[in-house]
Enzyme design. Structure first.
Site, PDB file in Angstrom:
ATOM      1  N   LYS A 163      11.315 -24.075   6.491  1.00 58.22           N
ATOM      2  CA  LYS A 163      10.077 -23.298   6.479  1.00 58.22           C
ATOM      3  C   LYS A 163       9.996 -22.647   5.100  1.00 58.22           C
ATOM      4  CE  LYS A 163       7.378 -20.125   9.268  1.00 58.22           C
ATOM      5  NZ  LYS A 163       6.911 -19.210   8.256  1.00 58.22           N
ATOM      6  N   CYS A 223       0.451  14.103  -5.535  1.00 57.01           N
ATOM      7  CA  CYS A 223       0.460  15.289  -6.372  1.00 57.01           C
ATOM      8  C   CYS A 223      -0.970  15.430  -6.906  1.00 57.01           C
ATOM      9  CB  CYS A 223       1.439  15.120  -7.528  1.00 57.01           C
ATOM     10  SG  CYS A 223       1.145  16.358  -8.804  1.00 57.01           S
ATOM     11  N   GLU A 251      12.455 -29.252   9.720  1.00 55.84           N
ATOM     12  CA  GLU A 251      12.125 -29.081   8.297  1.00 55.84           C
ATOM     13  C   GLU A 251      12.440 -27.659   7.885  1.00 55.84           C
ATOM     14  OE1 GLU A 251       7.926 -29.719   8.168  1.00 55.84           O
ATOM     15  OE2 GLU A 251       8.116 -31.686   9.104  1.00 55.84           O
ATOM     16  N   CYS A 296       6.040  18.077 -11.712  1.00 55.70           N
ATOM     17  CA  CYS A 296       5.279  19.201 -12.276  1.00 55.70           C
ATOM     18  C   CYS A 296       5.275  20.428 -11.375  1.00 55.70           C
ATOM     19  CB  CYS A 296       3.849  18.764 -12.579  1.00 55.70           C
ATOM     20  SG  CYS A 296       2.872  18.538 -11.086  1.00 55.70           S
ATOM     21  N   TYR A 350       3.996 -30.760   4.027  1.00 49.75           N
ATOM     22  CA  TYR A 350       4.686 -30.948   5.305  1.00 49.75           C
ATOM     23  C   TYR A 350       3.809 -31.400   6.463  1.00 49.75           C
ATOM     24  CZ  TYR A 350       3.195 -26.026   5.225  1.00 49.75           C
ATOM     25  OH  TYR A 350       2.489 -24.871   5.069  1.00 49.75           O
ATOM     26  N   ASP A 390       8.642 -20.358   2.177  1.00 49.23           N
ATOM     27  CA  ASP A 390       8.054 -19.025   2.222  1.00 49.23           C
ATOM     28  C   ASP A 390       7.152 -18.795   1.011  1.00 49.23           C
ATOM     29  OD1 ASP A 390       7.518 -16.521   3.103  1.00 49.23           O
ATOM     30  OD2 ASP A 390       9.426 -15.640   2.492  1.00 49.23           O
ATOM     31  N   LYS A 424      13.049 -18.343  12.704  1.00 53.64           N
ATOM     32  CA  LYS A 424      13.153 -17.520  11.494  1.00 53.64           C
ATOM     33  C   LYS A 424      14.606 -17.126  11.255  1.00 53.64           C
ATOM     34  CE  LYS A 424       9.802 -15.559   9.807  1.00 53.64           C
ATOM     35  NZ  LYS A 424       8.468 -15.110   9.827  1.00 53.64           N
ATOM     36  N   CYS A 436       5.688  18.670  -6.122  1.00 55.18           N
ATOM     37  CA  CYS A 436       5.851  17.511  -7.000  1.00 55.18           C
ATOM     38  C   CYS A 436       7.126  17.664  -7.836  1.00 55.18           C
ATOM     39  CB  CYS A 436       4.637  17.385  -7.918  1.00 55.18           C
ATOM     40  SG  CYS A 436       4.834  16.085  -9.139  1.00 55.18           S
ATOM     41  N   CYS A 441       0.373  16.576 -14.752  1.00 56.71           N
ATOM     42  CA  CYS A 441       1.607  15.993 -14.221  1.00 56.71           C
ATOM     43  C   CYS A 441       1.961  14.778 -15.099  1.00 56.71           C
ATOM     44  CB  CYS A 441       1.362  15.599 -12.771  1.00 56.71           C
ATOM     45  SG  CYS A 441       2.775  14.850 -11.981  1.00 56.71           S
TER      46      CYS A 441
HETATM   47  S1  IVH Z   1       3.593 -26.723   9.860  1.00 59.72           S
HETATM   48  C1  IVH Z   1       0.212 -26.670  12.863  1.00 59.72           C
HETATM   49  N1  IVH Z   1       5.726 -26.859   8.353  1.00 59.72           N
HETATM   50  O1  IVH Z   1       4.473 -21.447   7.979  1.00 59.72           O
HETATM   51  C2  IVH Z   1       1.411 -26.633  12.015  1.00 59.72           C
HETATM   52  N2  IVH Z   1       4.407 -24.896   8.246  1.00 59.72           N
HETATM   53  O2  IVH Z   1       3.717 -19.813  10.472  1.00 59.72           O
HETATM   54  C3  IVH Z   1       1.145 -26.102  10.693  1.00 59.72           C
HETATM   55  N3  IVH Z   1       5.203 -23.237   6.624  1.00 59.72           N
HETATM   56  O3  IVH Z   1       0.980 -21.459   7.855  1.00 59.72           O
HETATM   57  C4  IVH Z   1       2.256 -25.634   9.909  1.00 59.72           C
HETATM   58  N4  IVH Z   1       6.932 -24.387   5.902  1.00 59.72           N
HETATM   59  O4  IVH Z   1       2.245 -21.728   5.658  1.00 59.72           O
HETATM   60  C5  IVH Z   1       4.668 -26.112   8.732  1.00 59.72           C
HETATM   61  N5  IVH Z   1       7.623 -27.127   7.043  1.00 59.72           N
HETATM   62  C6  IVH Z   1       6.581 -26.394   7.411  1.00 59.72           C
HETATM   63  C7  IVH Z   1       6.323 -25.137   6.856  1.00 59.72           C
HETATM   64  C8  IVH Z   1       5.218 -24.396   7.312  1.00 59.72           C
HETATM   65  C9  IVH Z   1       6.247 -23.268   5.781  1.00 59.72           C
HETATM   66  C10 IVH Z   1       4.279 -22.102   6.752  1.00 59.72           C
HETATM   67  C11 IVH Z   1       2.819 -22.470   6.701  1.00 59.72           C
HETATM   68  C12 IVH Z   1       2.233 -22.022   8.000  1.00 59.72           C
HETATM   69  C13 IVH Z   1       3.236 -21.012   8.473  1.00 59.72           C
HETATM   70  C14 IVH Z   1       3.250 -21.000   9.988  1.00 59.72           C
END
Ligand code: IVH
Length: 670
Positions: free
Chosen positions: A111, A422, A109, A407, A220, A113, A307, A404, A428
């Site tokens: 991730k 400062c 999936e 000023c 998710y 942010d 990541k 600074c 200032c």
């Molecule tokens: S699963 C026990 N799936 O990443 C598993 N997390 O570092 C729980 N996150 O706290 C998380 N996309 O906020 C999962 N597809 C995804 C995600 C996801 C983003 C975030 C989530 C979690 C953090 C983990």
């Protein structure tokens, strides 16, 4: 009959919300939608007996400020282990293979942010939304989450009586860009990235403002006793059919090479998504196999995050300049040869503070690595030292400035702080202007007509030098200014005049003494009653006040040991600003609640939590956070936290509703 009409309208509007916000495929125009919503609003007003907290009308939010109740998670909210290379992903794959010793599938999936959220649904309706918090307990942000249109308040189909679903709340890039533009115009601090903007928004105490910020959410992970499928992918598919937004970027992989293809594809393709992503999450698909693999103390053994690498570029450092903020904090900024990074041209990067410059061993002319990891302001992460060898004429080492740039005052560094300041706060320019903006702001003196641009204009024209000058502004001087005019001039004068009624505790806050925020100002005002007493207070007397620590006390003493500040306060006093607690408040400081410890819990209709807090203090009581045997009573609103309720019952602590509380202290129920 009416009930049926209301219900039908609600269902219809829910479907349109879903079509628009989840499927991005609306079937009616915005105007038609608004008309139907309005029709429902009218019916609900006319027939309050059919109120439903999950009606589509409830998504607009409310102006009533609510604090957040802490709620324990049913299942702890763990984080994921991180990996940064395909080799590390391979290690994970091997660990899972050995751990299971049988065939398995991985669900890949994106991730997302943003900020994670846990939603509880009971009988198909949203019951509660809780932030991650410390993983064990989080903040109940239900009122705010209800304003997010892509989150279903009621579900379609056959769902378990009780289940939890977790996901990520996000601020789409387009909303984030608009919000920051607006903040820039108002000279407010910008959000560094959509993640901070989303979590900051979710914690706003006014759900109407949250509604305006247009957050989105992807889900998710489902939890509960009776789930529809024993596969993670199956549960996601069912959740989608119930109305949740589930990403299409989800794939079941049966080999490492499939995982690797998924990663490589999305590392590029993610740039076309409307929301921020920072990696890939891999999860073992079978819930049974998940159970067998189990958890470490911090994270599941059946899942891992990969990541994405932040995008990097190499460019030349030309110079370092220094910006002075409102508090006097000095921020170093690197000026770079323009370079392309994640689709934008980068010319400047933040260097944060002197320690970071020192650790990088920066020299002018160095080739530096710049990164933009979801942040809008890129940062320098390293110097390419190899490039120096060919560079015969190495530039000067970057030395943090001593004076600074605005000023000329000698900069200082307070113990334990990374920033240089400062100290010349009254002479200032950026500090003076910043102080004025704070002074006139809504929660301080609330002087209309004096925005940051006007302040700048008056400053440039020598009409304002410090906050006291606001009260000596003259209409002819103001209206003479080209960009102002007489209407605005009268407006400013009028605002300044009205501000003379602003109570002492807000005047104290408006002075902008470091670390003296709204609450601290209130505490000081009530403890010392007037400015003269605060001015004379010793460190011991200051720290004796509830919640005033040494850092605040030192700052107050520092403020009043400055001649300029004393003169300023005297001038403000001479103009008629409130410099002592009003007679009314002194008198009103009743003793009805003397010696009592009172817990506030739940949400209220008549006053905000902060107002109740003040009322408790004004009546000699003490507001405390948690229920104990010493708690005198709980001022209980709607939806009080179950933990507190249980504890109160166990200890025999009384619950008092807001009406009874107000009668008790004889306050108006306005
Ligand atoms: S699963 C026990 N799936 O990443 C598993 N997390 O570092 C729980 N996150 O706290 C998380 N996309 O906020 C999962 N597809 C995804 C995600 C996801 C983003 C975030 C989530 C979690 C953090 C983990």
């Amino acid at each position: 009959m009416i009930k049926l009409q209301i219900e039908t309208l609600r269902r219809e509007l829910e479907q349109h919300n879903y079509n628009y916000y989840v499927l991005s495929a609306p079937t009616i125009s915005d105007i038609e939608f608004d008309q139907k919503l309005h029709q429902l609003q009218l019916l609900e007003e006319q027939y309050p007996e059919f109120f439903d907290p999950n009606s589509p009308t409830q998504r607009v939010g409310s102006d009533i400020a609510v604090g957040f109740e802490q709620v324990a998670h049913v299942y702890p909210m763990l984080s994921l282990g991180n990996t940064y290379s395909i080799e590390e992903v391979q290690d994970f794959y091997e660990r899972v293979r050995k751990g299971l010793n049988e065939d398995f599938e991985l669900v890949c999936e994106l991730k997302y942010d943003g900020t994670s959220i846990s939603l509880i649904y009971e009988k198909g309706a949203l019951l509660r939304a809780v932030t991650r918090g410390d993983g064990e307990k989080g903040d109940d942000v239900t009122a705010n989450v209800k304003t997010i249109r892509s989150i279903p308040l009621r579900l379609n189909g056959n769902c378990p009586d009780l289940f939890e679903i977790r996901g990520e709340i996000l601020m789409p890039w387009s909303v984030f860009d608009d919000l920051n533009k607006e903040r820039e115009d108002q000279e407010e601090q910008l959000f560094a990235n959509p993640r901070n903007a989303a979590s900051g928004t979710l914690k706003l105490q006014n759900s109407k403002q949250v509604a305006a910020r247009k957050l989105d959410a992807y889900f998710y992970y489902m939890l509960g006793e009776k789930l529809p499928s024993d596969l993670h992918s199956g549960n996601l598919m069912v959740a989608r059919s119930w109305g949740f937004k589930i990403s299409d970027a989800t794939k079941i992989c049966r080999s490492l090479s499939e995982v690797s293809d998924f990663i490589n594809f999305w590392d590029v393709e993610r740039k076309n998504l409307p929301v921020a992503t920072d990696g890939i999450v891999l999860k073992v698909n079978s819930l049974n196999q998940q159970k067998n693999l189990g958890y470490t103390a911090k994270s599941p053994r059946w899942a891992i995050a990969y990541k994405f690498q932040a995008e990097k570029a190499v460019t030349r450092l030309n110079s370092v300049s220094y910006q002075v903020g409102r508090t006097g904090a000095v921020t170093p900024v690197a000026n770079l040869d323009p370079v392309q990074l994640s689709g934008t041209t980068v010319k400047r990067a933040s260097l944060h503070n002197a320690d970071i410059i020192e650790a990088l061993d920066l020299h002018v002319g160095d080739m530096v690595f710049v990164e933009k990891g979801g942040e809008i302001i890129p940062k320098i992460t390293a110097v390419d030292k190899d490039a120096r060898e060919d560079n015969f004429l190495m530039g000067d080492k970057v030395q943090f400035i001593k004076k600074c740039p605005e000023c000329g005052a000698d900069l200082v560094r307070y113990e334990g702080e990374a920033a240089h300041y400062c100290p010349n706060e009254n002479a200032c320019p950026p500090q003076i202007k910043g102080k004025m903006e704070h002074f006139v702001s809504r929660k301080a003196m609330n002087i209309d007509g004096l925005g940051s641009e006007t302040i700048n204009l008056l400053y440039q024209n020598n009409l304002l030098r410090n906050i006291a000058d606001i009260y000596e502004l003259k209409i002819p001087d103001l209206s003479r200014l080209e960009r102002l005019g007489s209407k605005s001039a009268y407006n400013i004068k009028d605002g300044a005049e009205k501000s003379k009624e602003v109570p002492f505790e807000r005047v104290l806050f408006a002075l902008g003494i470091r670390f003296v925020g709204e609450t601290v100002a209130k505490k000081l005002a009530f403890a010392f009653k007037n400015i003269e007493a605060i001015k004379k207070a010793s460190l011991e007397q200051l720290v004796a006040v509830d919640e005033i620590g040494e850092r605040i006390a030192q700052s107050v003493i520092r403020y009043f040991s400055d001649e300029g500040n004393i003169e300023l306060v005297n001038r403000l006093k001479s103009f008629g600003l409130q410099m002592s607690l009003s007679e009314e408040k002194l008198q009103a400081r009743g003793e009805t609640l003397a010696g009592m410890s009172i817990v506030i819990s739940g949400t209220f209709a008549l006053h905000s939590r902060d107002e109740y807090k003040t009322m408790i203090e004004m009546n000699g009581g003490k507001n405390v956070g948690s229920v104990s045997a010493k708690t005198s009573f709980i001022l209980a609103g709607e939806n009080m936290g179950p933990e507190k309720l249980k504890k109160a019952e166990k200890l025999g602590v009384k619950l008092i509703d807001e009406n009874s509380f107000l009668s008790m202290i004889k306050e108006e129920k306005s």
